[in-house]
Write a protein that holds these residues in place. Structure first.
Motif, PDB file in Angstrom:
ATOM      1  N   GLU A 169      42.453  41.548  35.213  1.00  0.00           N
ATOM      2  CA  GLU A 169      41.933  40.791  36.364  1.00  0.00           C
ATOM      3  C   GLU A 169      42.972  39.856  36.951  1.00  0.00           C
ATOM      4  N   THR A 170      43.742  39.208  36.079  1.00  0.00           N
ATOM      5  CA  THR A 170      44.777  38.270  36.532  1.00  0.00           C
ATOM      6  C   THR A 170      45.968  38.372  35.591  1.00  0.00           C
ATOM      7  N   LYS A 190      37.855  50.278  28.694  1.00  0.00           N
ATOM      8  CA  LYS A 190      38.505  49.329  29.591  1.00  0.00           C
ATOM      9  C   LYS A 190      39.640  48.538  28.949  1.00  0.00           C
ATOM     10  N   GLU A 193      41.319  42.726  28.022  1.00  0.00           N
ATOM     11  CA  GLU A 193      41.932  42.121  29.200  1.00  0.00           C
ATOM     12  C   GLU A 193      42.219  40.651  29.029  1.00  0.00           C
TER      13      GLU A 193
ATOM     14  N   GLY B  88      47.102  45.190  38.116  1.00  0.00           N
ATOM     15  CA  GLY B  88      45.719  44.818  38.386  1.00  0.00           C
ATOM     16  C   GLY B  88      44.686  45.775  37.802  1.00  0.00           C
ATOM     17  N   GLU B  89      43.437  45.476  38.080  1.00  0.00           N
ATOM     18  CA  GLU B  89      42.328  46.342  37.665  1.00  0.00           C
ATOM     19  C   GLU B  89      42.409  47.668  38.409  1.00  0.00           C
ATOM     20  N   VAL B  94      36.970  49.078  40.709  1.00  0.00           N
ATOM     21  CA  VAL B  94      36.541  47.932  41.522  1.00  0.00           C
ATOM     22  C   VAL B  94      36.219  48.280  42.974  1.00  0.00           C
ATOM     23  N   TYR B 121      48.339  35.796  42.262  1.00  0.00           N
ATOM     24  CA  TYR B 121      47.449  36.475  41.298  1.00  0.00           C
ATOM     25  C   TYR B 121      46.206  35.633  41.033  1.00  0.00           C
ATOM     26  N   ASP B 125      40.902  37.228  44.791  1.00  0.00           N
ATOM     27  CA  ASP B 125      39.594  37.543  44.213  1.00  0.00           C
ATOM     28  C   ASP B 125      39.684  38.829  43.393  1.00  0.00           C
ATOM     29  N   PHE B 126      40.536  39.734  43.837  1.00  0.00           N
ATOM     30  CA  PHE B 126      40.773  40.972  43.093  1.00  0.00           C
ATOM     31  C   PHE B 126      42.266  41.247  43.021  1.00  0.00           C
ATOM     32  N   ASN B 127      42.779  41.465  41.825  1.00  0.00           N
ATOM     33  CA  ASN B 127      44.098  42.080  41.674  1.00  0.00           C
ATOM     34  C   ASN B 127      43.838  43.548  41.351  1.00  0.00           C
ATOM     35  N   VAL B 128      44.349  44.426  42.202  1.00  0.00           N
ATOM     36  CA  VAL B 128      43.959  45.842  42.125  1.00  0.00           C
ATOM     37  C   VAL B 128      45.186  46.735  41.994  1.00  0.00           C
TER      38      VAL B 128
END
Lengths: 202, 202
Positions: A169-170, A190, A193, B88-89, B94, B121, B125-128
């Motif tokens: 996520e970060t 997953k 994390e 990221g995710e 996501v 980061y 709101d989202f790291n993708v």
């Protein structure tokens, strides 16, 4: 992408210096998004080295080759030839047909750099436009591969990697592949994390 | 993409000379694949000119802006911030959530060039990650936008263009937009594909 007929990407045309990064990005995108190999013009040795280096570190299988006869490579391809061009048929109109052919035959995706000769348009089984707008051959290749594989390429597993990035996520987390496997077994698909977000570079 | 909350793309970081083409390709990809505007660092004037020139010729609406305060731009964004990064995710995990948020709020997509500070980061709101593999920020942006819009961006219509490319099985055909409209009315949605294949450049 394994257990399916091969997908190869041919970068057509390369101007050393000016095109190095674009050609490298074509190769890395081909690798990351499910192609089995990339073929560069033989003056793109620097891009070849970079893509091989990434494959050594992050895994494969993925092959990087060069050719001194691009036109002949396209003409002699045993399978279906898809040429990506903003002048081509709309990807959304032809993707089902291309996917169907790919179940039976190897696919060569031709990605133009400098001017592509008209012979390539004629040799191609499909001239395909990811939009009919001018943008980026790297972007066009990426969307085309994602649609060709219908997203399956995102779940690909990598062999012989010496490092693996864990999705987070970060932050950033890069681990030894055996560590990543162990985490997956312990935590489900997953992974863990809870990384520290340290900025180790790849 | 019109009638939906805005999607803007911020190119984070730019080294004049070295990054010109990549930054230009980020901008052209943002335009071609459905974003409403791109924001460049203020040292990327050459890329701004190129993207504006393409918009003048091939149509819009699409805005090109610059900022001298990238971090603040991200921090002050009123809406959701999506930072594309290989750390990221997974995008496939996501994308539904991002699509749902986009129905309500403007989306800022941050595309890194040189090193992105850790603050981004944390602010995002989202790291993708479009894969957790190293490839191309242009490829990542392309796949992300195609998935965000679920392919709708490919059917976008362009206003105020002074030329339009007609999709063709073989060859190149560029016409005046009014001609393209007339052909569509006469021939149904696919247009007339009986072009002469002449190699007029855009």
């Amino acid at each position: 992408m394994h257990a399916e007929p091969e997908v190869a990407v041919l970068r057509y045309g390369h101007r050393p210096g000016r095109d190095d990064r674009m050609t490298t990005h074509v190769g890395l995108t081909a690798r990351a998004l499910g192609a089995d190999r990339v073929v560069f013009p033989d003056n793109a040795g620097q891009s070849k080295e970079t893509v091989e280096d990434i494959t050594d570190r992050f895994g494969g299988p993925f092959a990087v080759e060069t050719t001194d006869a691009q036109k002949a490579f396209v003409r002699n391809w045993e399978g279906v030839v898809v040429h990506l061009t903003m002048y081509g048929e709309r990807v959304q109109d032809v993707q089902d047909e291309v996917r169907a052919v790919h179940r039976e035959e190897p696919v060569l995706v031709v990605v133009g750099g400098e001017k592509v000769p008209f012979e390539v348009y004629e040799t191609a089984d499909f001239n395909v436009g990811v939009t009919n707008q001018p943008h980026s051959e790297v972007a066009g290749l990426a969307v085309f591969l994602d649609r060709l594989f219908d997203g399956r390429e995102l779940d690909r597993e990598w062999e012989s990697a010496d490092r693996t990035v864990l999705p987070m996520e970060t932050g950033k987390r890069v681990v030894d592949p055996s560590e990543a496997d162990a985490m997956e077994m312990a935590n489900g698909a997953k992974g863990d994390e809870s990384g520290d977000g340290s900025a180790d570079d790849v």
